[in-house]
Write a protein that holds these residues in place. Structure first.
Motif, PDB file in Angstrom:
ATOM      1  N   HIS A  55       2.876   0.701  -2.472  1.00 38.66           N
ATOM      2  CA  HIS A  55       3.846   0.016  -3.322  1.00 38.66           C
ATOM      3  C   HIS A  55       3.118  -1.006  -4.179  1.00 38.66           C
ATOM      4  O   HIS A  55       2.378  -1.843  -3.665  1.00 38.66           O
ATOM      5  N   PHE A  56       3.354  -0.949  -5.498  1.00 37.73           N
ATOM      6  CA  PHE A  56       2.669  -1.844  -6.429  1.00 37.73           C
ATOM      7  C   PHE A  56       3.364  -3.198  -6.463  1.00 37.73           C
ATOM      8  O   PHE A  56       4.592  -3.278  -6.513  1.00 37.73           O
ATOM      9  N   ALA A  57       2.581  -4.280  -6.424  1.00 37.11           N
ATOM     10  CA  ALA A  57       3.135  -5.632  -6.463  1.00 37.11           C
ATOM     11  C   ALA A  57       2.174  -6.552  -7.193  1.00 37.11           C
ATOM     12  O   ALA A  57       0.949  -6.412  -7.079  1.00 37.11           O
ATOM     13  N   HIS A  58       2.746  -7.498  -7.970  1.00 38.50           N
ATOM     14  CA  HIS A  58       1.951  -8.533  -8.607  1.00 38.50           C
ATOM     15  C   HIS A  58       1.758  -9.696  -7.644  1.00 38.50           C
ATOM     16  O   HIS A  58       2.456  -9.810  -6.632  1.00 38.50           O
ATOM     17  N   GLN A  59       0.832 -10.555  -7.981  1.00 40.64           N
ATOM     18  CA  GLN A  59       0.608 -11.735  -7.148  1.00 40.64           C
ATOM     19  C   GLN A  59       1.769 -12.718  -7.307  1.00 40.64           C
ATOM     20  O   GLN A  59       2.575 -12.616  -8.219  1.00 40.64           O
ATOM     21  N   SER A  60       1.846 -13.644  -6.364  1.00 42.60           N
ATOM     22  CA  SER A  60       2.902 -14.670  -6.328  1.00 42.60           C
ATOM     23  C   SER A  60       4.286 -14.045  -6.147  1.00 42.60           C
ATOM     24  O   SER A  60       5.283 -14.540  -6.657  1.00 42.60           O
ATOM     25  N   GLY A  61       4.349 -12.941  -5.403  1.00 42.78           N
ATOM     26  CA  GLY A  61       5.624 -12.313  -5.082  1.00 42.78           C
ATOM     27  C   GLY A  61       5.874 -12.336  -3.583  1.00 42.78           C
ATOM     28  O   GLY A  61       4.958 -12.580  -2.783  1.00 42.78           O
ATOM     29  N   HIS A  62       7.114 -12.091  -3.197  1.00 40.13           N
ATOM     30  CA  HIS A  62       7.480 -12.046  -1.787  1.00 40.13           C
ATOM     31  C   HIS A  62       7.643 -10.568  -1.388  1.00 40.13           C
ATOM     32  O   HIS A  62       8.590  -9.912  -1.807  1.00 40.13           O
ATOM     33  N   PHE A  63       6.717 -10.079  -0.574  1.00 43.46           N
ATOM     34  CA  PHE A  63       6.740  -8.688  -0.126  1.00 43.46           C
ATOM     35  C   PHE A  63       7.476  -8.619   1.211  1.00 43.46           C
ATOM     36  O   PHE A  63       7.204  -9.400   2.121  1.00 43.46           O
ATOM     37  N   TYR A  64       8.415  -7.694   1.319  1.00 41.80           N
ATOM     38  CA  TYR A  64       9.162  -7.521   2.565  1.00 41.80           C
ATOM     39  C   TYR A  64       9.153  -6.049   2.961  1.00 41.80           C
ATOM     40  O   TYR A  64       9.127  -5.161   2.110  1.00 41.80           O
ATOM     41  N   PHE A  65       9.168  -5.813   4.259  1.00 44.21           N
ATOM     42  CA  PHE A  65       9.186  -4.446   4.791  1.00 44.21           C
ATOM     43  C   PHE A  65       9.962  -4.460   6.102  1.00 44.21           C
ATOM     44  O   PHE A  65       9.654  -5.227   7.007  1.00 44.21           O
ATOM     45  N   SER A  66      10.983  -3.620   6.188  1.00 49.55           N
ATOM     46  CA  SER A  66      11.809  -3.498   7.391  1.00 49.55           C
ATOM     47  C   SER A  66      11.934  -2.019   7.757  1.00 49.55           C
ATOM     48  O   SER A  66      11.937  -1.149   6.884  1.00 49.55           O
ATOM     49  N   TYR A  67      12.052  -1.763   9.058  1.00 49.47           N
ATOM     50  CA  TYR A  67      12.215  -0.388   9.526  1.00 49.47           C
ATOM     51  C   TYR A  67      13.013  -0.397  10.816  1.00 49.47           C
ATOM     52  O   TYR A  67      13.107  -1.407  11.505  1.00 49.47           O
ATOM     53  N   HIS A  86      -1.230  -3.072   4.652  1.00 53.83           N
ATOM     54  CA  HIS A  86      -2.571  -3.466   4.256  1.00 53.83           C
ATOM     55  C   HIS A  86      -2.567  -3.933   2.802  1.00 53.83           C
ATOM     56  O   HIS A  86      -1.775  -3.474   1.982  1.00 53.83           O
ATOM     57  N   SER A  87      -3.482  -4.835   2.495  1.00 53.77           N
ATOM     58  CA  SER A  87      -3.627  -5.350   1.144  1.00 53.77           C
ATOM     59  C   SER A  87      -4.341  -4.322   0.269  1.00 53.77           C
ATOM     60  O   SER A  87      -4.880  -3.330   0.770  1.00 53.77           O
ATOM     61  N   PRO A  88      -4.381  -4.543  -1.058  1.00 51.49           N
ATOM     62  CA  PRO A  88      -5.129  -3.611  -1.922  1.00 51.49           C
ATOM     63  C   PRO A  88      -6.602  -3.493  -1.556  1.00 51.49           C
ATOM     64  O   PRO A  88      -7.228  -2.473  -1.861  1.00 51.49           O
ATOM     65  N   ASN A  89      -7.157  -4.506  -0.901  1.00 49.76           N
ATOM     66  CA  ASN A  89      -8.562  -4.436  -0.471  1.00 49.76           C
ATOM     67  C   ASN A  89      -8.740  -3.809   0.896  1.00 49.76           C
ATOM     68  O   ASN A  89      -9.864  -3.685   1.371  1.00 49.76           O
ATOM     69  N   ARG A 108      -0.869 -12.237  -2.722  1.00 44.70           N
ATOM     70  CA  ARG A 108      -1.868 -13.124  -3.328  1.00 44.70           C
ATOM     71  C   ARG A 108      -2.742 -12.404  -4.348  1.00 44.70           C
ATOM     72  O   ARG A 108      -3.610 -13.028  -4.958  1.00 44.70           O
ATOM     73  N   GLN A 109      -2.531 -11.107  -4.501  1.00 44.06           N
ATOM     74  CA  GLN A 109      -3.286 -10.361  -5.497  1.00 44.06           C
ATOM     75  C   GLN A 109      -2.452  -9.202  -6.009  1.00 44.06           C
ATOM     76  O   GLN A 109      -1.545  -8.719  -5.323  1.00 44.06           O
ATOM     77  N   THR A 110      -2.776  -8.763  -7.214  1.00 45.01           N
ATOM     78  CA  THR A 110      -2.054  -7.666  -7.841  1.00 45.01           C
ATOM     79  C   THR A 110      -2.699  -6.347  -7.462  1.00 45.01           C
ATOM     80  O   THR A 110      -3.927  -6.212  -7.495  1.00 45.01           O
ATOM     81  N   GLY A 111      -1.887  -5.384  -7.088  1.00 49.85           N
ATOM     82  CA  GLY A 111      -2.405  -4.071  -6.718  1.00 49.85           C
ATOM     83  C   GLY A 111      -1.424  -3.304  -5.852  1.00 49.85           C
ATOM     84  O   GLY A 111      -0.244  -3.651  -5.767  1.00 49.85           O
ATOM     85  N   PHE A 112      -1.934  -2.253  -5.215  1.00 46.18           N
ATOM     86  CA  PHE A 112      -1.128  -1.386  -4.381  1.00 46.18           C
ATOM     87  C   PHE A 112      -1.259  -1.819  -2.916  1.00 46.18           C
ATOM     88  O   PHE A 112      -2.366  -1.878  -2.375  1.00 46.18           O
ATOM     89  N   TYR A 113      -0.136  -2.091  -2.289  1.00 43.91           N
ATOM     90  CA  TYR A 113      -0.100  -2.454  -0.872  1.00 43.91           C
ATOM     91  C   TYR A 113       0.292  -1.211  -0.060  1.00 43.91           C
ATOM     92  O   TYR A 113       1.259  -0.523  -0.396  1.00 43.91           O
ATOM     93  N   GLN A 114      -0.475  -0.955   0.985  1.00 43.46           N
ATOM     94  CA  GLN A 114      -0.303   0.256   1.787  1.00 43.46           C
ATOM     95  C   GLN A 114       0.622  -0.017   2.971  1.00 43.46           C
ATOM     96  O   GLN A 114       0.432  -0.966   3.721  1.00 43.46           O
ATOM     97  N   ILE A 115       1.626   0.854   3.120  1.00 48.37           N
ATOM     98  CA  ILE A 115       2.572   0.803   4.241  1.00 48.37           C
ATOM     99  C   ILE A 115       2.417   2.082   5.049  1.00 48.37           C
ATOM    100  O   ILE A 115       2.557   3.174   4.503  1.00 48.37           O
ATOM    101  N   CYS A 116       2.136   1.955   6.340  1.00 44.53           N
ATOM    102  CA  CYS A 116       1.918   3.115   7.195  1.00 44.53           C
ATOM    103  C   CYS A 116       2.846   3.064   8.403  1.00 44.53           C
ATOM    104  O   CYS A 116       3.045   2.001   8.999  1.00 44.53           O
ATOM    105  N   ILE A 117       3.392   4.233   8.763  1.00 43.26           N
ATOM    106  CA  ILE A 117       4.236   4.401   9.945  1.00 43.26           C
ATOM    107  C   ILE A 117       3.613   5.488  10.804  1.00 43.26           C
ATOM    108  O   ILE A 117       3.339   6.589  10.318  1.00 43.26           O
ATOM    109  N   SER A 118       3.394   5.195  12.099  1.00 45.36           N
ATOM    110  CA  SER A 118       2.739   6.137  13.004  1.00 45.36           C
ATOM    111  C   SER A 118       3.635   6.419  14.200  1.00 45.36           C
ATOM    112  O   SER A 118       4.243   5.506  14.760  1.00 45.36           O
ATOM    113  N   ASN A 119       3.690   7.682  14.577  1.00 49.17           N
ATOM    114  CA  ASN A 119       4.472   8.144  15.736  1.00 49.17           C
ATOM    115  C   ASN A 119       3.530   8.572  16.851  1.00 49.17           C
ATOM    116  O   ASN A 119       3.724   9.616  17.479  1.00 49.17           O
ATOM    117  N   PHE A 120       2.474   7.790  17.082  1.00 45.41           N
ATOM    118  CA  PHE A 120       1.465   8.160  18.069  1.00 45.41           C
ATOM    119  C   PHE A 120       1.970   8.015  19.499  1.00 45.41           C
ATOM    120  O   PHE A 120       1.428   8.632  20.412  1.00 45.41           O
TER     121      PHE A 120
END
Length: 241
Positions: A55-67, A86-89, A108-120
């Motif tokens: 998910h792409f996000a600019h810096q100084s934003g509030h990122f939320y994720f619920s599942y 995970h952050s873009p880095n 805190r940085q602009t880029g793609f933030y990685q969201i992963c869901i695992s059913n291990f």
């Protein structure tokens, strides 16, 4: 005209695949089209599966994720999933290991933030998971904080800009209200599948107990009749001492 997002399947994992929503440049001097700032949908993870989203996000934003897990199949029915962001880095920003969870942080940085869901945790069954993630910004667009402060000083006495600012704040509050409503709807869906599962469990268990009771009664009657079984006495067939 801007072209739409959600393009490419990057690469395939051994137990899942990943999607990336990338902003595409439009024609002329128009800014980048980032697509929507929020998404909510359900996915079905197979046994020991893993799926990731960017998910792409600019810096100084509030990122939320619920599942939240809505239903589980299989033998063990392990209601546990591993979620991480995970952050873009590539740095880990948050993780959760439960049937329901939230991960919130400041970008805190602009880029793609990685969201992963695992059913291990569930090796013998699949599960349906409801996802809700996005980013919200405090302010107009993505300008620097100093530029925003200077602009606010210039429009203190401007009625139209004051109305615009109030409208934006109201839109922001409504957006947060929608987030909480969506989370409540997610919990309601999980509760529905749980009630449906308990209903089927009680019906089948009651049926099995009823069959066991009837079978036990038949067996008791059979053995009681054998205790009182006597032979017919005739002149040629008499009991001997």
């Amino acid at each position: 005209m801007n072209i739409v997002l959600f393009c490419v399947v990057l690469h395939t994992y051994s137990t899942g695949w990943c999607q990336k929503s990338e902003p595409l440049a439009g024609t002329g001097d128009e800014p980048l089209f980032r697509g929507a700032d929020q998404y909510d949908f359900s996915i079905v993870l197979p046994a020991a599966g893993r799926e990731c989203f960017w998910h792409f996000a600019h810096q100084s934003g509030h990122f939320y994720f619920s599942y939240e897990i809505q239903w589980v199949t299989g033998i063990g029915k392990e209601r546990q999933v591993t979620a991480s962001v995970h952050s873009p880095n590539g740095f880990l920003l948050g993780t959760s290991q439960d049937y329901r969870g939230q991960i919130n942080f400041q970008t805190r940085q602009t880029g793609f933030y990685q969201i992963c869901i695992s059913n291990f945790h569930n090796h013998f069954g699949s599960m349906q998971i409801f996802l809700d993630f996005g980013v919200v910004y405090d302010g107009f667009g993505f300008e620097d904080v100093k530029q925003q402060q200077e602009q606010e000083k210039k429009i203190v006495n401007d009625t139209l800009d004051a109305i615009k600012e109030s409208t934006f704040k109201l839109h922001n509050y409504v957006f947060h209200m929608w987030r909480y409503y969506n989370f409540a709807r997610m919990r309601k869906g999980a509760d529905y599948y749980l009630v449906l599962s308990n209903y089927n469990y009680v019906n089948w268990w009651s049926l099995c107990q009823s069959l066991v009771i009837v079978l036990a009664g038949v067996l008791q009657l059979y053995f009681l009749k054998r205790l009182f079984h006597t032979k017919t006495v005739t002149d040629s067939n008499k009991p001997r001492c």
